[in-house]
Design a protein around this motif. Structure first.
Motif, PDB file in Angstrom:
ATOM      1  N   ILE A   1     -28.025   7.745  30.295  1.00 12.18           N
ATOM      2  CA  ILE A   1     -28.988   8.152  31.332  1.00 12.18           C
ATOM      3  C   ILE A   1     -29.382   9.604  31.132  1.00 12.18           C
ATOM      4  N   GLU A   2     -28.406  10.441  30.809  1.00 15.27           N
ATOM      5  CA  GLU A   2     -28.671  11.865  30.585  1.00 15.27           C
ATOM      6  C   GLU A   2     -29.614  12.058  29.395  1.00 15.27           C
ATOM      7  N   VAL A   3     -29.382  11.308  28.323  1.00  9.83           N
ATOM      8  CA  VAL A   3     -30.248  11.384  27.143  1.00  9.83           C
ATOM      9  C   VAL A   3     -31.651  10.892  27.479  1.00  9.83           C
ATOM     10  N   PHE A   4     -31.726   9.778  28.180  1.00 11.51           N
ATOM     11  CA  PHE A   4     -33.032   9.231  28.581  1.00 11.51           C
ATOM     12  C   PHE A   4     -33.836  10.257  29.370  1.00 11.51           C
ATOM     13  N   LEU A   5     -33.213  10.924  30.341  1.00 13.66           N
ATOM     14  CA  LEU A   5     -33.917  11.901  31.172  1.00 13.66           C
ATOM     15  C   LEU A   5     -34.332  13.137  30.372  1.00 13.66           C
ATOM     16  N   ALA A   6     -33.480  13.572  29.448  1.00  9.19           N
ATOM     17  CA  ALA A   6     -33.824  14.731  28.623  1.00  9.19           C
ATOM     18  C   ALA A   6     -35.021  14.422  27.726  1.00  9.19           C
ATOM     19  N   ILE A   7     -35.050  13.221  27.157  1.00  9.06           N
ATOM     20  CA  ILE A   7     -36.185  12.838  26.312  1.00  9.06           C
ATOM     21  C   ILE A   7     -37.444  12.687  27.153  1.00  9.06           C
ATOM     22  N   ALA A   8     -37.298  12.145  28.365  1.00 15.01           N
ATOM     23  CA  ALA A   8     -38.449  12.008  29.260  1.00 15.01           C
ATOM     24  C   ALA A   8     -39.033  13.374  29.599  1.00 15.01           C
ATOM     25  N   HIS A   9     -38.172  14.366  29.743  1.00 14.38           N
ATOM     26  CA  HIS A   9     -38.629  15.718  30.084  1.00 14.38           C
ATOM     27  C   HIS A   9     -39.334  16.378  28.898  1.00 14.38           C
ATOM     28  N   HIS A  10     -38.730  16.313  27.730  1.00 17.04           N
ATOM     29  CA  HIS A  10     -39.256  17.031  26.562  1.00 17.04           C
ATOM     30  C   HIS A  10     -40.264  16.208  25.757  1.00 17.04           C
ATOM     31  N   GLU A  11     -40.240  14.885  25.938  1.00 18.11           N
ATOM     32  CA  GLU A  11     -41.076  13.975  25.154  1.00 18.11           C
ATOM     33  C   GLU A  11     -40.821  14.143  23.666  1.00 18.11           C
ATOM     34  N   ASN A  12     -39.580  14.493  23.343  1.00 19.01           N
ATOM     35  CA  ASN A  12     -39.210  14.769  21.952  1.00 19.01           C
ATOM     36  C   ASN A  12     -37.694  14.649  21.821  1.00 19.01           C
ATOM     37  N   VAL A  13     -37.233  13.859  20.851  1.00 22.44           N
ATOM     38  CA  VAL A  13     -35.795  13.630  20.700  1.00 22.44           C
ATOM     39  C   VAL A  13     -35.072  14.895  20.251  1.00 22.44           C
ATOM     40  N   SER A  14     -35.665  15.652  19.346  1.00 21.85           N
ATOM     41  CA  SER A  14     -35.006  16.849  18.810  1.00 21.85           C
ATOM     42  C   SER A  14     -34.718  17.864  19.912  1.00 21.85           C
TER      43      SER A  14
END
Length: 292
Positions: A8-21
C-alpha cells in the motif's frame, strides 16, 4: 490478509510521483523492489491500477478509487505504530497555509502544538489558494488553511475566522492624507497586487468589480513583504490583510486608505480531504485553530 502495508505504501508513493524511481527513492527501496511490490499487488487481485504512459504511471479509475481508502488506511496504521512505540499520541503534521495565514497566524499554533508534543515535527508549506487545494486533493498535506474560497466535492471545508483587507499607500502618496477615498479614485491608481490564484487577489478583485471595475495593475508579486516594500517606494498602492499591516501602520511606514464603498471583509477557511483519516495530531491542530 492478501496485501501488505508495504504494498500500500509503495502504491501511494507511485501514485504521488507517477514514477517508480522517485517512489523508490522516497521509500529507501531499490527500483526493482518498488516495481515488484506494485506488480505483486496488482497480480494478487488481478487488477491494473495505473495506465503506463512512457515512463509515467498515471492512476486509472480503479487506482483512483483505491487511493482515497489507501491513504486513510496508511494514516491509521502510522498512528497505531506511533502509539505502540511511544507514549505520546501526537505526532508529525503536514500543514499547508496561504501566505498571510502561514506567515502571521501559524507560528502561535505551532508553538501551542509543540508544547503538547515537543518531539513532533511540523512541516509548514506556504503557497497560494490554488496550490493548497491541489496539495489537499493529492494528499500531500494533512490540512489546508486558506484565505480564498474553494469548492470541491472531495474536500471538507469549514469557516474558521473573519478577516478584513485594507487598501494602503506610502506616506508620500497623494491620497495619504485623505480621510476617505472613493472607489473611482482608487481605480485610477497604479496597483501592486498578489498574483491571480491567491485568496487575497480573489477578495480584492471581487470588491473592485462590484464598486468600480478593474483597476490598473502595475505589478503582481507573490510575497507580502515585497508588495509592502514596493508600495513604500512609491511604485503604487495595494491591498492586503490588516493582519500583516498592523506594525507598518503603527510605525507610519505605510498609510491605510479608508473606502466605505469597498467590502473587503472575508472569511478564512480550514480544509481537510474527506477521505483523510483524522488522527489525534490532526484533531489537535483543528482544536487549536478553533480555540485561537
Amino acid at each position: 490478509m492478501r496485501y501488505s502495508l508495504r504494498q500500500i505504501e509503495v502504491f501511494l508513493a507511485i501514485a504521488h510521483h507517477e514514477n517508480v524511481s522517485r517512489a523508490a527513492e522516497q521509500l529507501a527501496l531499490s527500483q526493482s523492489a518498488a516495481s515488484g511490490a506494485l506488480k505483486e499487488l496488482e497480480n494478487q487481485f488481478d487488477v491494473q491500477l495505473f495506465d503506463r504512459i512512457g515512463k509515467r504511471l498515471k492512476l486509472n479509475e480503479q487506482g483512483r478509487l483505491l487511493r482515497t481508502k489507501a491513504e486513510s488506511l496508511l494514516a491509521l496504521a502510522t498512528e497505531v505504530q506511533e502509539e505502540l512505540s511511544t507514549d505520546k499520541a501526537l505526532g508529525n503534521l503536514q500543514v499547508g497555509a496561504t501566505l498571510t495565514i502561514g506567515n502571521y497566524l501559524c507560528v502561535d499554533l505551532m508553538e501551542a502544538y509543540l508544547q503538547a508534543a515537543p518531539e513532533a515535527h511540523i512541516n509548514l508549506n506556504i503557497a497560494n489558494t490554488e496550490r493548497i487545494k491541489h496539495e489537499l486533493l493529492n494528499f500531500d498535506i494533512d490540512i489546508g488553511m486558506l484565505e480564498g474560497e474553494i469548492q470541491h466535492p472531495d474536500l471538507d471545508i469549514q469557516a474558521w475566522r473573519e478577516d478584513k483587507m485594507v487598501c494602503f499607500c506610502s506616506p508620500e502618496h497623494k491620497l495619504a492624507k485623505k480621510q476617505q477615498v472613493s472607489a473611482s479614485e482608487l481605480k485610477q491608481q497604479s496597483w501592486i497586487l498578489r498574483e491571480i490564484g491567491s485568496g487575497t487577489r480573489q477578495t480584492f478583485d471581487r470588491a473592485m468589480d462590484k464598486s468600480a471595475g478593474k483597476p490598473q495593475v502595475r505589478l503582481e508579486l507573490e510575497q507580502t513583504e515585497a508588495i509592502k516594500r514596493a508600495v513604500s517606494k512609491g511604485l503604487g498602492i495595494s491591498c492586503l490583510s490588516e493582519i500583516c499591516l498592523e506594525e507598518d501602520f503603527k510605525h507610519g511606514n505605510l498609510v491605510p486608505l479608508a473606502c466605505n464603498e469597498l467590502d473587503l471583509s472575508r472569511t478564512l477557511y480550514l480544509a481537510v480531504h474527506k477521505h483523510k483519516y483524522r488522527n489525534a495530531s490532526l484533531e489537535q491542530w483543528l482544536k487549536l485553530c478553533q480555540e485561537g
